[in-house]
Design an enzyme around this catalytic site. Structure first.
Site, PDB file in Angstrom:
ATOM      1  CB  SER A 173      -8.100   9.060   1.092  1.00  0.00           C
ATOM      2  OG  SER A 173      -7.509   8.565  -0.085  1.00  0.00           O
ATOM      3  CE1 TYR A 184       0.422   8.471   2.157  1.00  0.00           C
ATOM      4  CE2 TYR A 184       0.010   9.584   0.069  1.00  0.00           C
ATOM      5  CZ  TYR A 184      -0.194   9.481   1.433  1.00  0.00           C
ATOM      6  OH  TYR A 184      -1.026  10.372   2.071  1.00  0.00           O
ATOM      7  CE  LYS A 233      -3.135   7.986   3.137  1.00  0.00           C
ATOM      8  NZ  LYS A 233      -3.793   7.983   4.478  1.00  0.00           N
TER       9      LYS A 233
END
Length: 272
Positions: free
Chosen positions: A134, A148, A152
């Site tokens: 992650s 992004y 994650k």
């Protein structure tokens, strides 16, 4: 005792560093990468303990084939490190549809396909350790990095659920949450949306807050990953980096203050 480690996205950066660390201590390593030629030198050096597989993690069928090939070659897969992924910079208004889809295809769906492929192998072995990459940005969000972070955040949720689902099969699960490190991740390997001038001030403010001393030394992460793999009871989450720990602690403190301040409203919304 030597382990068999399967790592995606290990042609460079943190994945490459970790693969080399495992090989140096005598483990067997499978690296699944888009361009196998980037690992020719390493393959020659560790010809008997390294298997290089060409893989695009967005191809579900290929992911299952790669895992089957690794199992056939070494006889087992003790550890999976889902490292493949890339960063994307862009304000939410700037994001194009295909950019969004491609980010999730790699960072989320790719991770899912490899995970799904390895679970039956580890379940049959009655032992295994799945490690998902992650980010500190899977907990903390900065402007222009929302896409992004969204990918994650998804990895965090998927993995936390997975940990409970497979614990009865002898499979351990961990999430790595690194802060920024001095690799090419934030430069040549990243993608940036076409900028809109209206967000220039936002970008400038973020750039001004960047402290070069906050970027970690990539090689320093190897010891932490080796320790994580070797521990009998690994944590569900492991932050990599001093700065990430500070970010996450601050954010959780602020969240608790907000939730507690609005607790009366929250409880009333229960309705009974």
């Amino acid at each position: 005792m030597a382990k068999t480690i399967f790592i995606t996205g290990a042609s460079r950066g943190l994945g490459r560093i970790w693969a080399e660390a495992f090989l140096k201590r005598g483990d067997q390593v499978v690296v699944a990468v888009r361009n196998p030629d980037t690992l020719n030198e390493l393959a020659n050096q560790y010809s008997s303990s390294l298997l290089v597989i060409k893989l695009d993690v967005t191809d579900k069928v290929a992911c299952f084939e790669a895992v089957a090939k690794a199992k056939s070659h070494f006889g087992a897969i003790d550890v999976l490190i889902n490292n493949a992924g890339y960063g994307h910079v862009g304000a939410i208004e700037e994001l194009e549809e295909q950019e969004i889809r491609t980010q999730f295809e790699t960072n989320v769906y790719g991770l899912l396909w490899v995970t799904q492929a390895v679970i039956p192998v580890m379940r049959e072995q009655k032992v295994g350790h799945i490690i998902q990459l992650s980010s500190a940005l899977g907990v903390v969000v900065f402007p222009t990095l929302g896409l992004y972070s969204a990918s994650k955040f998804a990895v965090e949720a998927i993995t936390e659920s997975l940990a409970v689902e497979v614990s009865g099969f002898g499979i351990k699960v961990s999430i790595l949450e690194p802060n920024g490190f001095n690799t090419d991740f934030a430069t040549t390997s990243g993608v940036e949306s076409k900028p809109l001038a209206i967000y220039d001030d936002v970008r400038a403010a973020l750039a001004a807050s960047n402290n070069p001393d906050d970027w970690g030394v990539p090689e320093a992460t190897a010891e932490a990953v080796l320790k994580l793999v070797d521990t009998e009871n690994p944590p569900l989450r492991l932050i990599l980096g001093r700065v990430g720990f500070q970010w996450i602690k601050h954010v959780y403190d602020q969240r608790m203050k907000t939730w507690e301040a609005w607790q009366e409203v929250s409880v009333a919304a229960q309705g009974n």
